[in-house]
Each structure stands twice: as structure tokens, then as C-alpha cells.
Design an enzyme around this catalytic site. Structure first.
Site, mmCIF file in Angstrom:
data_model
loop_
_atom_site.group_PDB
_atom_site.id
_atom_site.type_symbol
_atom_site.label_atom_id
_atom_site.label_comp_id
_atom_site.label_asym_id
_atom_site.label_seq_id
_atom_site.Cartn_x
_atom_site.Cartn_y
_atom_site.Cartn_z
ATOM 1 N N PHE A 272 0.811 -1.231 0.000
ATOM 2 C CA PHE A 272 0.000 0.000 0.000
ATOM 3 C C PHE A 272 0.837 1.270 0.000
ATOM 4 O O PHE A 272 0.350 2.338 -0.351
ATOM 5 C CB PHE A 272 -0.928 0.017 1.241
ATOM 6 C CG PHE A 272 -0.224 0.418 2.513
ATOM 7 C CD1 PHE A 272 -0.043 1.766 2.831
ATOM 8 C CD2 PHE A 272 0.286 -0.534 3.390
ATOM 9 C CE1 PHE A 272 0.620 2.151 3.990
ATOM 10 C CE2 PHE A 272 0.960 -0.159 4.543
ATOM 11 C CZ PHE A 272 1.123 1.185 4.840
ATOM 12 N N LYS B 119 -1.179 -7.133 -9.613
ATOM 13 C CA LYS B 119 -2.132 -7.050 -8.503
ATOM 14 C C LYS B 119 -1.705 -5.890 -7.596
ATOM 15 O O LYS B 119 -0.786 -6.018 -6.794
ATOM 16 C CB LYS B 119 -2.150 -8.340 -7.673
ATOM 17 C CG LYS B 119 -3.314 -8.313 -6.672
ATOM 18 C CD LYS B 119 -3.153 -9.262 -5.523
ATOM 19 C CE LYS B 119 -2.549 -8.641 -4.303
ATOM 20 N NZ LYS B 119 -3.308 -7.558 -3.683
ATOM 21 N N GLU C 289 -4.705 -3.950 -2.279
ATOM 22 C CA GLU C 289 -6.166 -3.807 -2.140
ATOM 23 C C GLU C 289 -6.524 -2.575 -1.308
ATOM 24 O O GLU C 289 -7.675 -2.191 -1.210
ATOM 25 C CB GLU C 289 -6.790 -5.084 -1.544
ATOM 26 C CG GLU C 289 -6.325 -5.476 -0.150
ATOM 27 C CD GLU C 289 -5.048 -6.339 -0.172
ATOM 28 O OE1 GLU C 289 -4.132 -6.030 -0.958
ATOM 29 O OE2 GLU C 289 -4.989 -7.298 0.620
ATOM 30 N N CYS D 264 9.584 1.876 3.479
ATOM 31 C CA CYS D 264 10.475 0.759 3.821
ATOM 32 C C CYS D 264 11.883 1.264 4.083
ATOM 33 O O CYS D 264 12.691 0.578 4.680
ATOM 34 C CB CYS D 264 10.484 -0.260 2.708
ATOM 35 S SG CYS D 264 10.982 0.490 1.177
ATOM 36 N N GLU E 130 9.185 -4.270 12.882
ATOM 37 C CA GLU E 130 9.036 -3.043 12.095
ATOM 38 C C GLU E 130 7.773 -2.341 12.604
ATOM 39 O O GLU E 130 6.701 -2.949 12.638
ATOM 40 C CB GLU E 130 8.861 -3.449 10.628
ATOM 41 C CG GLU E 130 8.732 -2.310 9.669
ATOM 42 C CD GLU E 130 8.561 -2.812 8.220
ATOM 43 O OE1 GLU E 130 7.908 -3.853 8.012
ATOM 44 O OE2 GLU E 130 9.058 -2.141 7.314
HETATM 45 P P1 NAD Z 1 1.577 -6.574 2.916
HETATM 46 O O1 NAD Z 1 2.574 -7.674 2.949
HETATM 47 O O2 NAD Z 1 0.492 -6.589 3.911
HETATM 48 O O3 NAD Z 1 0.871 -6.556 1.474
HETATM 49 C C1 NAD Z 1 1.622 -6.614 0.290
HETATM 50 C C2 NAD Z 1 0.886 -7.468 -0.722
HETATM 51 O O4 NAD Z 1 0.845 -8.812 -0.250
HETATM 52 C C3 NAD Z 1 -0.548 -7.019 -0.942
HETATM 53 O O5 NAD Z 1 -0.801 -6.978 -2.320
HETATM 54 C C4 NAD Z 1 -1.376 -8.049 -0.210
HETATM 55 O O6 NAD Z 1 -2.578 -8.328 -0.882
HETATM 56 C C5 NAD Z 1 -0.494 -9.280 -0.176
HETATM 57 N N1 NAD Z 1 -0.614 -10.013 1.082
HETATM 58 C C6 NAD Z 1 -0.721 -9.482 2.325
HETATM 59 N N2 NAD Z 1 -0.777 -10.454 3.252
HETATM 60 C C7 NAD Z 1 -0.711 -11.619 2.586
HETATM 61 C C8 NAD Z 1 -0.714 -12.983 2.995
HETATM 62 N N3 NAD Z 1 -0.818 -13.339 4.265
HETATM 63 N N4 NAD Z 1 -0.626 -13.933 2.042
HETATM 64 C C9 NAD Z 1 -0.521 -13.601 0.749
HETATM 65 N N5 NAD Z 1 -0.526 -12.319 0.309
HETATM 66 C C10 NAD Z 1 -0.609 -11.346 1.212
HETATM 67 O O7 NAD Z 1 2.392 -5.205 2.960
HETATM 68 P P2 NAD Z 1 1.811 -3.741 3.127
HETATM 69 O O8 NAD Z 1 1.312 -3.582 4.511
HETATM 70 O O9 NAD Z 1 0.908 -3.432 2.007
HETATM 71 O O10 NAD Z 1 3.146 -2.881 2.930
HETATM 72 C C11 NAD Z 1 4.015 -2.561 3.970
HETATM 73 C C12 NAD Z 1 5.196 -3.495 4.031
HETATM 74 O O11 NAD Z 1 5.908 -3.476 2.791
HETATM 75 C C13 NAD Z 1 6.232 -3.080 5.075
HETATM 76 O O12 NAD Z 1 6.695 -4.240 5.701
HETATM 77 C C14 NAD Z 1 7.328 -2.440 4.255
HETATM 78 O O13 NAD Z 1 8.605 -2.459 4.842
HETATM 79 C C15 NAD Z 1 7.291 -3.288 3.032
HETATM 80 N N6 NAD Z 1 7.908 -2.611 1.909
HETATM 81 C C16 NAD Z 1 9.155 -3.022 1.534
HETATM 82 C C17 NAD Z 1 9.797 -2.383 0.504
HETATM 83 C C18 NAD Z 1 11.167 -2.788 0.095
HETATM 84 O O14 NAD Z 1 11.600 -2.427 -0.989
HETATM 85 N N7 NAD Z 1 11.899 -3.548 0.902
HETATM 86 C C19 NAD Z 1 9.172 -1.326 -0.167
HETATM 87 C C20 NAD Z 1 7.896 -0.939 0.242
HETATM 88 C C21 NAD Z 1 7.268 -1.604 1.287
#
Ligand code: NAD
Length: 534
Positions: A181, A205, A208, A313, A416
Site C-alpha cells: 500500500f 495485482k 487492495e 520501507c 518493524e
Molecule cells: P503486505 O505484505 O500486507 O501486502 C503486500 C501485498 O501482499 C498485498 O498486495 C497483499 O494483498 C499481499 N498479502 C498481504 N498479506 C498476505 C498474505 N498473508 N498472504 C498472501 N498475500 C498477502 O504489505 P503492506 O502492509 O501493504 O506494505 C508494507 C510493508 O511493505 C512493510 O513491511 C514495508 O517495509 C514493506 N515494503 C518493503 C519495501 C522494500 O523495498 N523492501 C518497499 C515498500 C514496502
């Protein structure tokens, strides 16, 4: 009736509106629904299952995202599969030209995309424009990717024959992206332009929680002339992710998000033989030496810790003050307290709300736990109220001081936080700061503030993080390099964008040829042994 989705996306010129929004002119639904893009058409899902998109500043529902049905997901992949032969045969120069048109459209539509980001993500408008701009830079560099796509040739590999070997980089086929997000524009653009220019077709994708920025960008790709089926957009949560991991036609997955999801997707996807690159969570440590430029250092720390409400991140979430730099905490507090928390559309706001009520509550719980276990809250951003947005998920900038010898007892240190909280720790030496940073399981980024070249040299050599800043708080490499998060922040072998992005989205084919001027002489003895190329 002017449709709500049209208004929602700030499209007031009806004549210019393309298919994405037409469906919504006549829609009677009160809350608009995010469309799928399948085979060049924006369509409304037939699902009964929707996920609400909530504006974090108000906690009001602004959009619904469908959990795409199995047949819609299959149709999206099939469309990408059908489009692949034509797209891979499209000259790379033509593929780059489409990217170039998209780049111009992205410039023209920045305001519209940025407003959708503020509405769904909560970040400030100026920060949302930065989100788009950093993605736009990857698009720019993809317009001239060809040097990274070239193969190699070595001639004359056998004496008396005409044996040459060449390598080619060819696209994989259908690939997919799964996005978080926090950067609704930049992160889809970390992988998509590279994948498309190298000749792959794509199933995206978006998160959401923040899908609209990518819906708009998908529309712009169509305006830029991307052929039908080359880019498809699906929506949903875990069911869609599982489908992407398991579908046999998808050859690679670019994931960005949390460790919980990333490790799972990496394991499930690689089990199916796919390439998976997974950029995940972080705990980025800054180290401050007393010889640093104090004013510049504190300003940089504050921007990197609290920008986007700490939901980057690469946010600096932990700061190690070395020796006499400990005395800077009072000034840090005074400067941080000047930040204005408010609605992202208010030009005076420095930081907006955090993404959800759950996140708001989790951040409060972690600060509370830190305090209970002996941490000192130097600046408290809990329970603040923002006028006119009383229902929003606002957390003020928080400084929480932790004792260096008990760090791992604190959940707020181990996990985090992803909120506007900077953990402050006093240490005696640079060695100690390096040791603490390297003991943390994440390896996304880190930064040292110093006026000493020797200290900087030591730090950049010894620190075990993938992206290192020296007097640079958020050392994100520009796209002529690659994103290089390491250790617990990354799974996979090739990183996003740059040379490594091309590696990820291409496979190398080697071709060995023999074109002798003279045909083989009659009566030459057949040999069944391994040839020795002399
Ligand atoms: P998230 O993991 O909740 O969601 C990311 C994607 O994974 C979404 O599209 C979601 O639908 C899917 N998803 C979520 N939970 C899932 C599950 N249990 N099983 C399968 N799919 C699942 O992440 P977020 O909250 O949207 O974003 C924040 C996180 O992203 C933080 O941890 C941040 O550090 C990380 N991030 C990392 C980088 C990087 O380059 N290292 C960059 C941006 C964000």
C-alpha cells in the site's frame, strides 16, 4: 448523472474519458468499484466479495476492490499468454517508444494520480507526487534499457572450423507483480516498465488498500498504445496471491511488502519453479557521530523518520547517537515537535495519517509496551486529534529512547513499527553502532552522519546492509543502479530495476554455430566421442 468513480478520480472532462470510467457514468452503485483490466478492457468483476478501501484521514469507505473470481484470474493470465508472442516479436525500439509515450502521460496526469494516493494512502500531496516521480524515473531509464539487454559473442572457438557462440537475452513470458500500500505509484513501476521493455507480458495485482493510482496508470498505458493483453490488472487479497503463486503460465513474481507475505510468496512461488524477487520489511538504523553537521543531520533524520508517517520501507526508524551526539536529543525533540500532522491535502501538513485503524492501534500498543518496559517517551504522538479529521488514523511524531543493553526485549525494536516513531539509543563508539546495526536481522538500509572520511570508509565497509547512506538519510539508488536490500529484507537472487531487473526478466540463450566455407570432405570418419575443440 456524473458518476462517482469519475469524480473520485478527478476526471471532469468527459470527452477525454476512456473505457475505464465509462462503465461508471451510468453505475448506480453508491461507492465505486475498482475495475479489472483483462485483454485491453476495463471490466467490473462478477464477484460477490469486495474489500473496502478506506480513506485513512476520515475512516470512510471510498471505493470497493473486488476479490476477482477464479475465471477472471484465469482470463487475465490467458490474455497475457495470448499477447506474449506478438509482444516479444515487437521490436524493442517500439516497446521503448510506447514506454516513452507513457512517460509523457505520467507527467501530464501526476496531479490526478497524486490526489488518488492522498485519498487512499493518506500521505501528503507533495509526498504523493514524489511517490510518482520516483516511479517515473524507472520509466525514464526503461526507455533506454537496450545496453543491458545485449548478449555476448565469441568467435573462432575451434581450429579448422567456423564455430562461434553468441548469447541472447529473451523474455520469460507472462510475469506478475504483487504490490504493497505504501507507494501505490512507485512500486508497480519498479518492475513493470523493465518487464515490458524486455518483452514480457504482465498481470499486476495492486494493493487492495490503494488500487486507484495503478488503475489510472493502466489507463495511461492504453493511451500510450500498449497492445491489448500485454498488461492486465487483477484485484483481491490472499486468494489472488495464491492463484499467482500457483498458476503454471506465470513465470516470475515481483513482490514488495511485509516479511509475512513475502516469505510465504517466495516459498510458494519458487516451489512451482517460478523466479521470485521479494523486497520485504526493514528496520533501518541511522548512526550519528558528534562530528556531523548537526543542523543538517537532525533535519535529515526528521524527514527520513517521519515522512509518510514513517510508512516507508527506507524510513529511518532507529537512531544510534554516538558519544557526545547524545546531547543532540533535546534539539531533535524541539525540531520534531514543529512538524504539523494533518490531512494530506492540506499544504501545511508534514505528515498524514497511518493507513488503517489496525495500524494506528498497533503503533499505540508498541509505544505503550516500550514505555512499560523501561523506555522513555521523549516526545509523545499518541492520541492526537486533527481538527476536521477527528476520525482519522493520526499518530504524531514520537521519540522513544531505549536502553542499548536490552534492545531485544522490546517488541518495538524487534518488529518493524511502520509508523512515525523514532527509537533513540545512546552508544559509546562507532564500533558499537555498527555491531548493533549488523545484529538486526533486516538489511534494507542504514545511514551514517559524520564529517570524517575515515569513519565513513570504515562504516560503509563494515556495515551489513544492502543500501548505505553517508550523510544521506534515505539512500535509495536511482534506476541506473538496482535496489539492493539484503538479509532479512530480501528473498531472491536478482534485485529490482537496473541491470539486475533485466536479469530477472530475461533468460539467456546461447547459440553455437558452425558455418565452414568448405563442406565436410567425403569419407571423413564419424566420431562418437566428446569433441575436443582445439
Ligand atoms: P503486505 O505484505 O500486507 O501486502 C503486500 C501485498 O501482499 C498485498 O498486495 C497483499 O494483498 C499481499 N498479502 C498481504 N498479506 C498476505 C498474505 N498473508 N498472504 C498472501 N498475500 C498477502 O504489505 P503492506 O502492509 O501493504 O506494505 C508494507 C510493508 O511493505 C512493510 O513491511 C514495508 O517495509 C514493506 N515494503 C518493503 C519495501 C522494500 O523495498 N523492501 C518497499 C515498500 C514496502
Amino acid at each position: 448523472m456524473l458518476n462517482r468513480f469519475l469524480k473520485y478520480n478527478n476526471r471532469t472532462n468527459i470527452k477525454k474519458v476512456t473505457s475505464i470510467f465509462q462503465k461508471y457514468y451510468y453505475s448506480s452503485s453508491v461507492i465505486p468499484k475498482a475495475p479489472l483490466l483483462i485483454n485491453g478492457k476495463f471490466v467490473e468483476s462478477e464477484t460477490k466479495e469486495y474489500i473496502d478501501v478506506i480513506n485513512p484521514a476520515t475512516n470512510k469507505k471510498v471505493l470497493q476492490v473486488p476479490q476477482a473470481t477464479q475465471s477472471e484470474l484465469l482470463a487475465a493470465v490467458q490474455s497475457a499468454k495470448n499477447a506474449f508472442p506478438g509482444w516479444r516479436e515487437t521490436p524493442v525500439t517500439q516497446r521503448q517508444r510506447i514506454m516513452f509515450k507513457f512517460l509523457n502521460l505520467l507527467h501530464e496526469n501526476t496531479d490526478r494520480i497524486a490526489e488518488s494516493i492522498v485519498k487512499e494512502n493518506g500521505k501528503t500531496l507533495v509526498d504523493a507526487k514524489g511517490d510518482i516521480f520516483r516511479g517515473l524515473e524507472v520509466v525514464e531509464s526503461s526507455c533506454s534499457l537496450t545496453p543491458y539487454m545485449m548478449g555476448e559473442t565469441l568467435e573462432n572457438l575451434a581450429s579448422g572450423q567456423a564455430v562461434d557462440t553468441s548469447t541472447y537475452r529473451q523474455p520469460l513470458g507472462v510475469v506478475a507483480g504483487i504490490c504493497p500500500f505504501n507507494f501505490p505509484a512507485m512500486i508497480p513501476l519498479w518492475s513493470l516498465p523493465v518487464a515490458l521493455v524486455t518483452g514480457n507480458t504482465y498481470v499486476m495485482k495492486p494493493s487492495e488498500k490503494t488500487p486507484t493510482a495503478f488503475s489510472i496508470m493502466a489507463e495511461l498505458f492504453q493511451e500510450a498504445g500498449l497492445p491489448d493483453g500485454v498488461l492486465n490488472v487483477v484485484h483481491g487479497s490472499v486468494d489472488t496471491v495464491n492463484f499467482i503463486c500457483d498458476n503454471e503460465d506465470i513465470r516470475a513474481i515481483s513482490f514488495v511488502g511485509s516479511n509475512q507475505a513475502g516469505e510465504y510468496i517466495h516459498e510458494r512461488g519458487t516451489k512451482q519453479g517460478k523466479r521470485v524477487q521479494a523486497n520485504m520489511g526493514a528496520k533501518n538504523h541511522a548512526s550519528v557521530l558528534p562530528d556531523a553537521d548537526k543542523e543538517g543531520c537532525l533535519n535529515a533524520l526528521i524527514g527520513a523518520a517521519f515522512g509518510a508517517a514513517g510508512q516507508r520501507c527506507m524510513a529511518l526508524s532507529t537512531c544510534l547517537f554516538v558519544g557526545e551526539a547524545n546531547t543532540w536529543m533535546d534539539d531533535l525533540k524541539e525540531k520534531t515537535a514543529q512538524l504539523k500532522v494533518g490531512n494530506g491535502m492540506d499544504p501545511d501538513s508534514d505528515l498524514g495519517p497511518v493507513i488503517s485503524k489496525d495500524s494506528y492501534e498497533r503503533i499505540h500498543r508498541l509505544i505503550h509496551e516500550g514505555e512499560e518496559k523501561g523506555g522513555e517517551v521523549i516526545l509523545d504522538g499518541r492520541n492526537i486529534i486533527v481538527e476536521n479529521d477527528e476520525g482519522g488514523n493520526y499518530v504524531g511524531p514520537t521519540l522513544l529512547k531505549l536502553p542499548k543493553d536490552k534492545l531485544n526485549e522490546f517488541e518495538c525494536y524487534r518488529e518493524e513499527i511502520f509508523g512515525p516513531v523514532l527509537l533513540c539509543i545512546e552508544v559509546d563508539t562507532l564500533d558499537e553502532a555498527i555491531e548493533i546495526t549488523n545484529s538486526n536481522p533486516y538489511g534494507n538500509g542504514c545511514a551514517l552522519f559524520t564529517g570524517s572520511g575515515a569513519a565513513a570508509r570504515k562504516y560503509q565497509h563494515e556495515i551489513d546492509c544492502g543500501q548505505v547512506g553517508i550523510n544521506v538519510p534515505i539512500p535509495v539508488p536511482l534506476p541506473m543502479f538496482s535496489w539492493t536490500g539484503s538479509r532479512g529484507s530480501f528473498r531472491g537472487s536478482s534485485h529490482f530495476y537496473g541491470k539486475q531487473g533485466v536479469d530477472f526478466f530475461t533468460q539467456i540463450k546461447s547459440v553455437t554455430t558452425n558455418w565452414p566455407e568448405n563442406m565436410v570432405e567425403k569419407g571423413t570418419k564419424i566420431s562418437a566421442s566428446m569433441p575436443i575443440l582445439k
